[in-house]
Enzyme design. Structure first.
Site, PDB file in Angstrom:
ATOM      1  N   ARG A  97      13.461  12.694  25.206  1.00  0.00           N
ATOM      2  CA  ARG A  97      12.985  13.914  24.560  1.00  0.00           C
ATOM      3  C   ARG A  97      14.153  14.705  23.969  1.00  0.00           C
ATOM      4  NH1 ARG A  97       9.246  18.714  27.230  1.00  0.00           N
ATOM      5  NH2 ARG A  97       9.673  20.282  25.622  1.00  0.00           N
ATOM      6  N   ASN A 151       1.809  12.839  25.243  1.00  0.00           N
ATOM      7  CA  ASN A 151       2.108  13.334  23.899  1.00  0.00           C
ATOM      8  C   ASN A 151       2.766  12.292  23.021  1.00  0.00           C
ATOM      9  OD1 ASN A 151       1.221  15.967  23.584  1.00  0.00           O
ATOM     10  ND2 ASN A 151       2.821  16.731  24.937  1.00  0.00           N
ATOM     11  N   CYS A 172      -5.572  18.402  25.371  1.00  0.00           N
ATOM     12  CA  CYS A 172      -4.419  19.278  25.193  1.00  0.00           C
ATOM     13  C   CYS A 172      -4.759  20.565  25.942  1.00  0.00           C
ATOM     14  CB  CYS A 172      -4.199  19.578  23.707  1.00  0.00           C
ATOM     15  SG  CYS A 172      -2.825  20.724  23.422  1.00  0.00           S
ATOM     16  N   HIS A 202      -2.177  20.260  18.125  1.00  0.00           N
ATOM     17  CA  HIS A 202      -0.977  21.035  17.754  1.00  0.00           C
ATOM     18  C   HIS A 202      -0.949  21.413  16.279  1.00  0.00           C
ATOM     19  CE1 HIS A 202       1.461  19.728  21.533  1.00  0.00           C
ATOM     20  NE2 HIS A 202       0.319  20.291  21.802  1.00  0.00           N
ATOM     21  N   TYR A 254       1.507  26.272  17.680  1.00  0.00           N
ATOM     22  CA  TYR A 254       2.401  25.320  17.009  1.00  0.00           C
ATOM     23  C   TYR A 254       2.471  25.558  15.490  1.00  0.00           C
ATOM     24  CZ  TYR A 254       3.305  22.586  21.174  1.00  0.00           C
ATOM     25  OH  TYR A 254       3.728  22.191  22.416  1.00  0.00           O
TER      26      TYR A 254
HETATM   27  C1  G6P Z   1       2.285  22.719  25.420  1.00  0.00           C
HETATM   28  C2  G6P Z   1       1.616  21.518  24.829  1.00  0.00           C
HETATM   29  C3  G6P Z   1       1.900  20.273  25.560  1.00  0.00           C
HETATM   30  C4  G6P Z   1       3.382  20.132  25.735  1.00  0.00           C
HETATM   31  C5  G6P Z   1       3.875  21.268  26.547  1.00  0.00           C
HETATM   32  C6  G6P Z   1       5.381  21.185  26.610  1.00  0.00           C
HETATM   33  O1  G6P Z   1       1.494  23.273  26.331  1.00  0.00           O
HETATM   34  O2  G6P Z   1       0.221  21.677  24.744  1.00  0.00           O
HETATM   35  O3  G6P Z   1       1.411  19.194  24.806  1.00  0.00           O
HETATM   36  O4  G6P Z   1       3.726  18.934  26.384  1.00  0.00           O
HETATM   37  O5  G6P Z   1       3.553  22.512  25.999  1.00  0.00           O
HETATM   38  O6  G6P Z   1       5.799  22.006  27.648  1.00  0.00           O
HETATM   39  P1  G6P Z   1       7.297  21.805  28.167  1.00  0.00           P
HETATM   40  O7  G6P Z   1       7.409  22.757  29.318  1.00  0.00           O
HETATM   41  O8  G6P Z   1       7.438  20.369  28.544  1.00  0.00           O
HETATM   42  O9  G6P Z   1       8.196  22.148  26.992  1.00  0.00           O
END
Ligand code: G6P
Length: 437
Positions: A97, A151, A172, A202, A254
């Site tokens: 990531r 994701n 989601c 998103h 988003y």
């Molecule tokens: C949001 C999205 C998720 C994503 C997450 C990331 O809620 O809906 O799809 O994975 O945030 O959160 P993070 O704490 O991993 O940055």
């Protein structure tokens, strides 16, 4: 499907720090007769998996539940017995990531794990692994439901529905987070709020917000004009008042990346320049504190630190969906499903994020009607990008991969797309066998 015996749930990516929230949601679901939960992970995640198992067992004991909890590194037997398979893994982990979020920044593009070029890299790694999971289910247990949280959830779900025979629904947490935030702000029960939601994962909008059937959209838009926290993982951004008035719909958080790319990019570049890294680095720090808490034998409730992750309420929507499917309990839930005629300007085989009626037979998208021109073009372009990304992930075609990135509105030019693609393929070579020359 109406279950007479207990419900058997398998979690792929069971060592995730989110799993205890899911377990907590299952323990609260009084009507859902959960017989067993099997947490599945890969050998390199063995330690995390055991930590999560022990903490989840304490949650089960605290609740006085009889749920049988087990773990597995070889998923085959668990898959063969499952009623529901929840997929919540991250191909390549947080290290991958971090690469997804850094590579685009080199070429003036936003680095984010699910949208833009970062989401593209994530999809190239994740789709083949998910298809592999589905192939096992096709042969071992074709009746099981595959509930996808992995994701980029919309694209992964579309790849499943286009290329496999498994029964899959994508989830989601953003739609339910919006619903619950409005309910809390108005001090009404969650079920009083409904959203006239449409779009892609998103990249979605609520063109109507209703409380007990009363349209309160103008009130909510006014509220959005004041600074407020959206979701934990997206930097707080002030929505432009004129934009909200012009569009007249509640945007998924988003949309900040699509409507304010310059501001979002400069924030990311400043964070890098200050040595803070990207969101992946913030999450690595949160993960460290979460697992320290999970390892504490005295920890018998969900740690507050979980709210620093972006996935709040994900277990709520997952349990709602499983209840409706397992108990034939008809309800309307915003999920990622096959479009059909829900959004007439998109292909029927697209996966879209819309309200669907869910019961024991599955989830059927409600027809949302034509999309407003104000957002239709953006959604159609991103869906074209998604289709090309899925094809590139399935075929390993560099040409298709390049045209996908060229269609992503968060990639500034074809030249940048070519350079970003080259770096992604090089730095993810171990996870992208389909592109090996
Ligand atoms: C949001 C999205 C998720 C994503 C997450 C990331 O809620 O809906 O799809 O994975 O945030 O959160 P993070 O704490 O991993 O940055």
């Amino acid at each position: 499907m109406i279950k007479i015996s207990g419900v058997r749930i398998v979690v792929i990516g069971g060592g995730s720090s989110y799993t205890p929230e899911l377990m907590s949601g299952l323990l609260k679901a009084q009507d859902l007769p959960v017989e067993s939960v099997t947490l599945v992970d890969v050998p390199e995640g063995k330690e995390k998996l055991e930590t999560v198992r022990l903490f989840c067992q304490r949650l089960i004991d605290e609740a006085g539940s009889s749920i049988q909890l087990q773990t597995a590194l070889d998923r085959h037997e668990a898959l063969a017995q499952a009623d529901f398979v929840l997929s919540q893994f991250r191909a390549g982990g947080l290290e991958a990531r971090a690469r997804d979020e850094r590579i685009p920044l080199r070429y003036g593009a936003i680095g984010q794990e699910t949208v833009g070029a970062g989401g593209f890299a994530n999809a190239l790694r994740t789709i083949p692994v998910t298809i592999g999971l589905a192939r096992e289910l096709e042969s071992a247990n074709p009746d099981a439901w595959l509930i996808n949280f992995t994701n980029p959830s919309g694209m992964v779900t579309e790849a499943l529905l286009r290329h496999t025979r498994v029964r899959s629904i994508g989830l989601c947490n953003v739609p339910i987070t919006i619903e619950r935030t409005i309910a809390q702000a108005l001090q009404v029960p969650p079920e009083a709020v409904s959203l006239d939601f449409f779009g892609l994962n998103h990249l979605s909008f609520a063109r109507g917000v209703y409380v007990n059937g009363k349209n309160i959209t103008p009130l909510v838009l006014e509220f959005l004009k004041s600074p407020q926290t959206q979701v934990a993982n997206i930097p707080d951004q002030q929505w432009d008042r004129d934009v909200l008035d012009a569009v007249g719909m509640l945007p998924n958080p988003y949309l900040q990346y699509y409507w304010n790319p310059g501001e979002m990019l400069s924030r990311e570049q400043s964070a890098m320049a200050a040595g803070k890294g990207t969101r992946a680095n913030e999450v690595m720090a949160v993960e460290k504190s979460l697992f320290q808490a999970y390892q504490d034998p005295g920890q018998r409730t969900l740690p507050e630190a979980l709210m620093q992750r972006g996935g709040a309420y994900y277990s709520t929507v997952a349990v709602m969906l499983i209840e409706s499917l397992a108990l034939n309990r008809r309800r309307e839930i915003v999920v990622n499903v096959r479009n059909g005629h829900a959004l007439p300007e998109l292909p029927e085989s697209s996966v879209v994020e819309v309200p669907a009626v869910v019961d024991g037979r599955g989830a059927v998208a409600l027809e949302c009607g034509p999309m407003p021109a104000s957002v239709r073009g953006l959604i159609q372009q991103v869906k074209a990008y998604e289709e090309l990304t899925i094809e590139a992930a399935m075929t390993g075609s560099r040409k298709t991969a390049l045209t996908a990135l060229m269609n992503n509105p968060l990639v500034p030019s074809a030249g940048a797309a070519a350079k970003i693609l080259e770096d992604i393929l090089q730095e993810n070579a171990a996870f992208l066998p389909q592109f090996a020359v």
